[in-house]
Design a protein around this motif. Structure first.
Motif, PDB file in Angstrom:
ATOM      1  N   ALA A  28      -0.339  -5.901   4.320  1.00 21.84           N
ATOM      2  CA  ALA A  28       0.972  -5.415   3.914  1.00 21.84           C
ATOM      3  C   ALA A  28       1.284  -4.066   4.550  1.00 21.84           C
ATOM      4  O   ALA A  28       0.386  -3.349   4.974  1.00 21.84           O
ATOM      5  CB  ALA A  28       1.002  -5.264   2.396  1.00 21.84           C
ATOM      6  N   PRO A  29       2.560  -3.722   4.568  1.00 17.29           N
ATOM      7  CA  PRO A  29       2.930  -2.397   5.055  1.00 17.29           C
ATOM      8  C   PRO A  29       2.544  -1.335   4.026  1.00 17.29           C
ATOM      9  O   PRO A  29       2.304  -1.649   2.854  1.00 17.29           O
ATOM     10  CB  PRO A  29       4.455  -2.493   5.210  1.00 17.29           C
ATOM     11  N   PRO A  30       2.474  -0.077   4.444  1.00 18.80           N
ATOM     12  CA  PRO A  30       2.153   0.999   3.500  1.00 18.80           C
ATOM     13  C   PRO A  30       3.120   0.988   2.313  1.00 18.80           C
ATOM     14  O   PRO A  30       4.303   0.699   2.463  1.00 18.80           O
ATOM     15  CB  PRO A  30       2.330   2.270   4.327  1.00 18.80           C
ATOM     16  N   GLY A  31       2.584   1.245   1.133  1.00 19.02           N
ATOM     17  CA  GLY A  31       3.402   1.337  -0.068  1.00 19.02           C
ATOM     18  C   GLY A  31       3.608   0.033  -0.810  1.00 19.02           C
ATOM     19  O   GLY A  31       4.195   0.018  -1.882  1.00 19.02           O
ATOM     20  N   SER A  32       3.116  -1.082  -0.275  1.00 23.14           N
ATOM     21  CA  SER A  32       3.286  -2.341  -1.002  1.00 23.14           C
ATOM     22  C   SER A  32       2.225  -2.443  -2.092  1.00 23.14           C
ATOM     23  O   SER A  32       1.206  -1.758  -2.055  1.00 23.14           O
ATOM     24  CB  SER A  32       3.229  -3.534  -0.057  1.00 23.14           C
ATOM     25  N   THR A  33       2.478  -3.303  -3.054  1.00 21.97           N
ATOM     26  CA  THR A  33       1.567  -3.460  -4.184  1.00 21.97           C
ATOM     27  C   THR A  33       1.066  -4.896  -4.231  1.00 21.97           C
ATOM     28  O   THR A  33       1.860  -5.813  -4.421  1.00 21.97           O
ATOM     29  CB  THR A  33       2.285  -3.132  -5.508  1.00 21.97           C
ATOM     30  N   PRO A  34      -0.261  -5.106  -4.050  1.00 23.17           N
ATOM     31  CA  PRO A  34      -0.784  -6.471  -4.104  1.00 23.17           C
ATOM     32  C   PRO A  34      -0.828  -6.980  -5.540  1.00 23.17           C
ATOM     33  O   PRO A  34      -0.787  -6.197  -6.490  1.00 23.17           O
ATOM     34  CB  PRO A  34      -2.194  -6.330  -3.544  1.00 23.17           C
ATOM     35  N   GLY A  37      -6.220  -8.452  -8.165  1.00 20.67           N
ATOM     36  CA  GLY A  37      -7.325  -9.230  -7.616  1.00 20.67           C
ATOM     37  C   GLY A  37      -7.283  -9.362  -6.113  1.00 20.67           C
ATOM     38  O   GLY A  37      -8.240  -9.804  -5.505  1.00 20.67           O
ATOM     39  N   GLY A  38      -6.183  -8.983  -5.504  1.00 20.61           N
ATOM     40  CA  GLY A  38      -6.067  -9.061  -4.050  1.00 20.61           C
ATOM     41  C   GLY A  38      -6.669  -7.834  -3.384  1.00 20.61           C
ATOM     42  O   GLY A  38      -6.613  -6.738  -3.928  1.00 20.61           O
ATOM     43  N   GLN A  39      -7.264  -8.026  -2.236  1.00 23.53           N
ATOM     44  CA  GLN A  39      -7.799  -6.920  -1.441  1.00 23.53           C
ATOM     45  C   GLN A  39      -6.727  -6.506  -0.446  1.00 23.53           C
ATOM     46  O   GLN A  39      -6.445  -7.223   0.501  1.00 23.53           O
ATOM     47  CB  GLN A  39      -9.054  -7.366  -0.685  1.00 23.53           C
ATOM     48  N   GLN A  40      -6.106  -5.352  -0.684  1.00 19.20           N
ATOM     49  CA  GLN A  40      -5.010  -4.929   0.177  1.00 19.20           C
ATOM     50  C   GLN A  40      -5.522  -4.399   1.511  1.00 19.20           C
ATOM     51  O   GLN A  40      -6.493  -3.662   1.567  1.00 19.20           O
ATOM     52  CB  GLN A  40      -4.169  -3.855  -0.479  1.00 19.20           C
ATOM     53  N   VAL A  41      -4.860  -4.813   2.590  1.00 17.92           N
ATOM     54  CA  VAL A  41      -5.101  -4.295   3.926  1.00 17.92           C
ATOM     55  C   VAL A  41      -3.786  -3.663   4.353  1.00 17.92           C
ATOM     56  O   VAL A  41      -2.795  -4.360   4.554  1.00 17.92           O
ATOM     57  CB  VAL A  41      -5.472  -5.414   4.924  1.00 17.92           C
ATOM     58  N   THR A  42      -3.757  -2.335   4.428  1.00 13.37           N
ATOM     59  CA  THR A  42      -2.540  -1.653   4.842  1.00 13.37           C
ATOM     60  C   THR A  42      -2.453  -1.672   6.360  1.00 13.37           C
ATOM     61  O   THR A  42      -3.363  -1.220   7.043  1.00 13.37           O
ATOM     62  CB  THR A  42      -2.515  -0.201   4.316  1.00 13.37           C
ATOM     63  N   LEU A  43      -1.363  -2.231   6.856  1.00  9.59           N
ATOM     64  CA  LEU A  43      -1.180  -2.358   8.301  1.00  9.59           C
ATOM     65  C   LEU A  43      -0.052  -1.448   8.753  1.00  9.59           C
ATOM     66  O   LEU A  43       1.107  -1.674   8.429  1.00  9.59           O
ATOM     67  CB  LEU A  43      -0.843  -3.811   8.665  1.00  9.59           C
ATOM     68  N   THR A  44      -0.419  -0.408   9.473  1.00  6.27           N
ATOM     69  CA  THR A  44       0.597   0.508   9.988  1.00  6.27           C
ATOM     70  C   THR A  44       0.956   0.178  11.433  1.00  6.27           C
ATOM     71  O   THR A  44       2.037   0.506  11.884  1.00  6.27           O
ATOM     72  CB  THR A  44       0.108   1.965   9.907  1.00  6.27           C
ATOM     73  N   ALA A  45       0.038  -0.483  12.139  1.00 13.20           N
ATOM     74  CA  ALA A  45       0.281  -0.864  13.536  1.00 13.20           C
ATOM     75  C   ALA A  45      -0.218  -2.300  13.719  1.00 13.20           C
ATOM     76  O   ALA A  45      -1.422  -2.522  13.848  1.00 13.20           O
ATOM     77  CB  ALA A  45      -0.448   0.072  14.480  1.00 13.20           C
ATOM     78  N   PRO A  46       0.687  -3.279  13.696  1.00 16.08           N
ATOM     79  CA  PRO A  46       0.257  -4.675  13.801  1.00 16.08           C
ATOM     80  C   PRO A  46      -0.653  -4.960  14.996  1.00 16.08           C
ATOM     81  O   PRO A  46      -1.555  -5.781  14.903  1.00 16.08           O
ATOM     82  CB  PRO A  46       1.573  -5.438  13.920  1.00 16.08           C
TER      83      PRO A  46
END
Length: 65
Positions: A28-34, A37-46
């Motif tokens: 997800a992009p920065p600031g999103s909320t999973p 139980g989800g493992q968030q991966v913040t993607l700033t540069a695809p």
């Protein structure tokens, strides 16, 4: 992410997957909320998403063993 009903339905599906031992990566992009139980991966540069996804996937799998 969608309506409240969609969030509730999504969480119910995720909960069922978690009970079976499945893990969820949430790219997800920065600031999103999973969902819980989800493992968030913040993607700033695809274009550089491979390493963060691999690290998070490895951590999620290690937590399940």
């Amino acid at each position: 992410m969608g309506t409240d009903a969609e969030k509730v339905a999504g969480q119910q599906r995720l909960d069922r997957l978690l009970r079976t031992g499945c893990a969820l990566l949430w790219p997800a992009p920065p600031g999103s909320t999973p969902l819980t139980g989800g493992q968030q991966v913040t993607l700033t540069a695809p274009s550089r998403s491979g390493q963060p996804i691999a690290r998070t996937a490895t951590a999620a799998l290690a937590a399940r063993t």
